[in-house]
Design a protein around this motif. Structure first.
Motif, PDB file in Angstrom:
ATOM      1  N   TRP A  11       0.725  -1.138  -0.158  1.00 44.41           N
ATOM      2  CA  TRP A  11       0.432  -0.119  -0.189  1.00 44.41           C
ATOM      3  C   TRP A  11       1.154   1.166   0.015  1.00 44.41           C
ATOM      4  N   GLN A  14       2.580   2.304  -3.426  1.00 38.61           N
ATOM      5  CA  GLN A  14       2.132   2.569  -4.086  1.00 38.61           C
ATOM      6  C   GLN A  14       1.957   3.817  -4.266  1.00 38.61           C
ATOM      7  N   ALA A  16       0.362   5.645  -7.655  1.00 35.12           N
ATOM      8  CA  ALA A  16      -1.360   6.082  -7.573  1.00 35.12           C
ATOM      9  C   ALA A  16      -2.079   7.599  -7.205  1.00 35.12           C
ATOM     10  N   LEU A  17      -1.814   8.591  -8.000  1.00 36.59           N
ATOM     11  CA  LEU A  17      -2.248  10.046  -7.178  1.00 36.59           C
ATOM     12  C   LEU A  17      -3.169  10.567  -8.277  1.00 36.59           C
ATOM     13  N   PRO A  18      -3.966  11.562  -7.356  1.00 35.20           N
ATOM     14  CA  PRO A  18      -5.497  11.864  -7.856  1.00 35.20           C
ATOM     15  C   PRO A  18      -5.262  13.686  -9.185  1.00 35.20           C
TER      16      PRO A  18
ATOM     17  N   SER B  15      -5.587  15.169  -0.099  1.00 42.71           N
ATOM     18  CA  SER B  15      -6.259  14.900  -0.954  1.00 42.71           C
ATOM     19  C   SER B  15      -5.555  13.258  -0.872  1.00 42.71           C
ATOM     20  N   LYS B  16      -3.831  12.997  -0.754  1.00 38.74           N
ATOM     21  CA  LYS B  16      -3.634  11.387  -1.647  1.00 38.74           C
ATOM     22  C   LYS B  16      -4.001  10.500  -0.504  1.00 38.74           C
ATOM     23  N   TYR B  19      -8.122  10.300  -1.418  1.00 40.10           N
ATOM     24  CA  TYR B  19      -8.641   9.769  -2.947  1.00 40.10           C
ATOM     25  C   TYR B  19      -8.077   8.221  -3.127  1.00 40.10           C
ATOM     26  N   HIS B  20      -7.094   7.961  -1.871  1.00 44.09           N
ATOM     27  CA  HIS B  20      -6.895   6.635  -1.377  1.00 44.09           C
ATOM     28  C   HIS B  20      -8.284   5.657  -0.942  1.00 44.09           C
TER      29      HIS B  20
END
Lengths: 203, 164
Positions: A11, A14, A16-18, B15-16, B19-20
């Protein structure tokens, strides 16, 4: 075989970003606000125009029977009621404070809101169309004195046929669909509500 | 402090994680971005109420959770899960092993119950337990039991999928 700590490591790896930035959010806020206001304004203007039109007809036509005056009052009241509902709904939509409630309370609010909308869309709409029909019936009493017999019969037949079609075909279909949608939503919300319920059994 | 500057700071700090949470809840990137955007729109609209609040992240999480809950009420769960599987499978062909593991983890989270998805993403993001209890409205005792069960469930799901 991986344990939970290993999953936690995955986790945290990761990337992955908005894809949304704070500027995008602010742009959307402004756009949505304008969109909502414009839509509301359009609907309001439509209803206000209809109300003014009715008042104009009422003032400029020397109706002789009290039944016609009553019909005009009913039509105008229906339009004003619609405008009132538009404003009330807009205020409800703009109220974001409920989102700060605990999930269990928020789900309850959603259930109530959906149920109220259903009542409005079905039962209240039924009463609304009933009043409109009554208005037409009262209006045709005066028409029958002024117009020829055939014009009156034609007018009444067309109005009654339209009202019956709206009530028994359109309304029934609409209510059936709304009911199915509501049941689906309530079922979903009940399930979510159970998940957030605080029960001592789990301890 | 200027409202926009304050909002920018809050956005960058939270935000991160939000978002998760949204990604864990919906199982797909596009919906996660939509929900995150919706959450921060509500944050902006309520910003004046947050000023001088000690734990602003708790309120942001609360808004995000409620936004997610109201979002799913119109979703068909079955359809969503099938779609999620397809999206993840198609994407996985081209991504590295690390990304594949993350995709797999999100896929497993999407098979949990809604409240479990919310809680576990916060646990994975190391949100303190009392804060998770406050956000979810679940008592501390119940929450600890729940977390223990969800951890077990998720680990089992992940290991089952890894074998195939």
């Amino acid at each position: 075989m991986k344990d939970f700590e290993a999953l936690k490591n995955i986790w945290h790896d990761q990337v992955a970003l908005p894809k949304v930035s704070h500027e995008d959010v602010l742009k959307k806020v402004r756009k949505t606000k304008q969109g909502l206001a414009a839509k509301l304004l359009r609907e309001m203007l439509g209803m206000v125009a209809a109300t003014i039109g009715l008042i104009y007809v009422w003032i400029n036509n020397p109706f002789k029977l009290w039944t016609t005056h009553l019909a005009m009052i009913i039509f105008i009241a229906c339009c004003l009621y619609y405008i009132f509902v538009l404003i009330r709904d807009y205020r409800k939509i703009s109220d974001n404070t409920l989102l700060l409630n605990k999930p269990e309370e928020y789900i309850n609010y959603l259930k109530k809101y959906k149920h109220d909308r259903y009542i409005f869309n079905t039962r209240k709409y039924r009463i609304y169309s009933l009043f409109f029909s009554l208005g037409f019936v009262l209006y045709f009493i005066e028409v029958s004195f002024l117009a020829s017999l055939w014009v009156t019969i034609l007018g009444i037949t067309f109005t009654v046929a339209w009202l019956l079609f709206s009530y028994f075909i359109l309304m029934r279909n609409y209510i059936r669909k709304e009911e199915a949608k509501l049941e689906d939503m309530i079922e979903n919300l009940e399930r979510l509500h159970k998940q957030f319920e605080n029960t001592d059994q789990e301890e | 402090m200027n409202k926009e500057v304050l909002f920018k700071e809050i956005f960058q700090a939270n935000s991160k994680k939000i978002y998760h949470l949204c990604y864990g809840y919906t199982g797909d990137d596009e919906s996660a971005n939509d929900l995150m955007q919706e959450t921060f729109m509500k944050v902006w609209q309520n910003l004046d109420k947050f000023r001088n609040q000690a734990l602003i992240s708790t309120w942001i999480y609360r808004i995000a959770v409620n936004t997610c809950l109201s979002y799913l009420r119109v979703e068909k769960r079955q359809a969503k899960d099938e779609l999620t599987d397809t999206i993840i499978e198609t994407k996985s062909e081209e991504v590295s092993e690390k990304n594949e593991q993350i995709d797999q983890l999100y896929k497993c989270i999407s098979h949990l119950e809604e409240n479990e998805r919310i809680i576990i993403t916060m646990v994975l993001d190391e949100v303190p337990y009392p804060e998770i209890a406050e956000i979810s409205g679940i008592s501390d005792g119940n929450l600890r039991v729940k977390i223990h069960r969800i951890k077990q469930k998720l680990t089992e799901l992940y290991n089952q999928h890894e074998r195939f």
